[in-house]
Design a protein around this motif. Structure first.
Motif, short mmCIF file in Angstrom:
data_model
loop_
_atom_site.label_atom_id
_atom_site.label_comp_id
_atom_site.label_asym_id
_atom_site.label_seq_id
_atom_site.Cartn_x
_atom_site.Cartn_y
_atom_site.Cartn_z
N ARG A 73 18.46 -134.36 3.24
CA ARG A 73 18.38 -133.24 2.30
C ARG A 73 18.99 -131.98 2.91
N ARG A 75 18.49 -127.63 2.48
CA ARG A 75 17.68 -126.56 1.90
C ARG A 75 18.51 -125.29 1.79
N PHE A 83 13.19 -119.10 0.22
CA PHE A 83 13.58 -120.45 -0.18
C PHE A 83 14.01 -120.46 -1.64
N GLN A 84 15.13 -121.14 -1.93
CA GLN A 84 15.63 -121.25 -3.29
C GLN A 84 15.47 -122.65 -3.87
N ARG A 85 16.02 -123.64 -3.15
CA ARG A 85 15.98 -125.01 -3.68
C ARG A 85 16.28 -126.00 -2.56
N GLU A 86 16.08 -127.27 -2.88
CA GLU A 86 16.34 -128.35 -1.94
C GLU A 86 17.09 -129.44 -2.68
N ILE A 87 18.14 -129.97 -2.06
CA ILE A 87 18.93 -131.02 -2.68
C ILE A 87 18.92 -132.25 -1.79
N GLU A 196 20.24 -126.09 6.67
CA GLU A 196 19.78 -124.94 5.89
C GLU A 196 20.96 -124.02 5.64
N ASP A 354 26.70 -118.94 -7.74
CA ASP A 354 25.92 -120.09 -7.30
C ASP A 354 26.06 -121.29 -8.23
N GLU A 355 26.03 -121.04 -9.53
CA GLU A 355 26.09 -122.16 -10.48
C GLU A 355 27.46 -122.84 -10.42
#
Length: 372
Positions: A73, A75, A83-87, A196, A354-355
């Motif tokens: 993953r 982060r 923290f924003q998200r985790e993929i 990260e 970001d998108e």
């Protein structure tokens, strides 16, 4: 099996991959490198799932498992450490790790041991002075005055490829993308277990574990005018550029001192149009598709190139046609990596989107997950 003989020019991961793959096909291989010490340059590198898949085919994955650091993953954080998200990284095959990192010297040691184990003949401190193509082979004069004759030649001599200059003197020049990459090797705290990424207004900073006890930090930063950075300015300037970033980046920044080794390089990109060959001599890796690190796939592309070119040349009835087919097969994948990496860098310099960046990365992951 084949009784052919090939010359591989360049002892980086791309050239070593080609040597291993050609030996797997039964061909005799001479591998040369201009560096008499056959050193690995750089600190750490990120390894994606497709690259791990290629490592498996080349017989080096077990060594990477032992020496590197594998994770599943990534982060993402804002600049202040929020923290924003985790993929999660996709799993390409059963029992194949999803992603990871490794120290470049460790990867070089794993590959060079495999090259020796496979029986390739390695010659150091030598390069090619002249190539003469003939209907049934290639005659080579080396820089030390010796000569050789081969069924085909693989030019894997990197970004500043001398082989490219010999066979494609019309090739375009690399272009500066507007960013530079700052890198630093640091001790890995136990709580850092995956990559990260921290987003500033117009730059990106990240850390990635690359061994059981080490990680590397990278920062992609706008560098208008492509300035030269004197060595004595590297450490203070890196301390300054990391000042706005929180989270684990702040821990790394606080540990930077006179003992630290900071590496900076301008980010340049190159995509050579086809053909990537002339007669029986062809190019792979950074010699034809040098990219920026935004998709962590530059070295991986070179490894895939080497694996595939060995398979295609090793049992080819027509070496020149095999080189033509190789270029056509690798063109789209290489173009996706180079163009999308540069596009992500452009968006970062414009203040980030970001998108849009996430969408480009997602599209690229899907494309690279396909067979090479």
């Amino acid at each position: 099996m084949t009784d052919r003989t090939f010359l591989v020019i360049g002892g980086g991961v791309g050239g070593m991959s080609a040597a291993i793959s050609l030996r797997q096909a039964g061909a005799a291989v001479d591998l040369i490198d201009i560096d008499p010490h056959w050193r690995a340059l750089g600190a750490g590198m990120t390894i994606t799932g497709p690259t791990l898949r290629a490592f498996d085919r080349l017989g080096v994955l077990d060594g990477v498992r032992r020496k590197g650091y594998l994770s599943d993953r990534t982060r993402f954080f804002s600049a202040d450490g929020t923290f924003q998200r985790e993929i999660l990284a996709p799993s390409l095959e059963e029992n194949l790790p999803q992603a990871g990192g490794i120290l470049r010297p460790d990867l070089h040691a794993i590959f060079s041991a495999r090259v020796t184990e496979m029986g390739a003949h390695v010659r150091l401190g030598v390069t090619v002075a002249e190539l003469e193509q003939e209907p049934d082979g290639v005659s080579v004069r080396f820089s030390n005055g010796e000569t050789g004759r081969y069924d085909g030649v693989v030019g894997a001599d990197g970004f500043h490829s001398a082989t490219r200059a010999l066979i494609r003197p019309d090739a375009p020049r690399a272009r500066f993308t507007g960013q530079g990459c700052w890198r630093l090797l640091a001790d890995r705290p136990a709580h850092v277990t995956c990559p990260e990424i921290y987003f500033g207004r117009d730059f990106k900073v990240g850390i990635n574990p690359c061994s059981p006890d080490k990680m590397y930090l990278f920062a992609n930063v706008r560098m208008p005018g492509n300035p030269f950075i004197p060595e004595e300015e590297l450490i203070p300037r890196m301390i300054d550029l990391l000042e706005p970033i929180g989270g684990n980046i702040r821990l790394v920044r606080n540990g930077i001192g006179p003992h630290s080794s900071v590496v900076y390089r301008p980010l340049e990109a190159l995509l050579v149009p086809l053909p990537w060959h002339a007669g029986r001599v062809g190019l792979i890796g950074d010699a034809v598709h040098a990219t920026t690190p935004h998709l962590a796939s530059g070295a991986g592309l070179s490894v895939e190139d080497g694996l595939l070119v060995g398979q295609m040349l090793g049992d080819a009835d027509d070496i020149e046609q095999a080189w033509k087919a190789f270029g056509e097969r690798r063109w789209h994948r290489s173009r996706v990596v180079v163009e999308n990496s540069v596009l992500i860098g452009d968006l970062e310099q414009q203040g980030g989107n970001d998108e849009r960046i996430a969408a480009i990365m997602g599209e690229s992951v899907v494309e690279l997950s396909k067979p090479w």
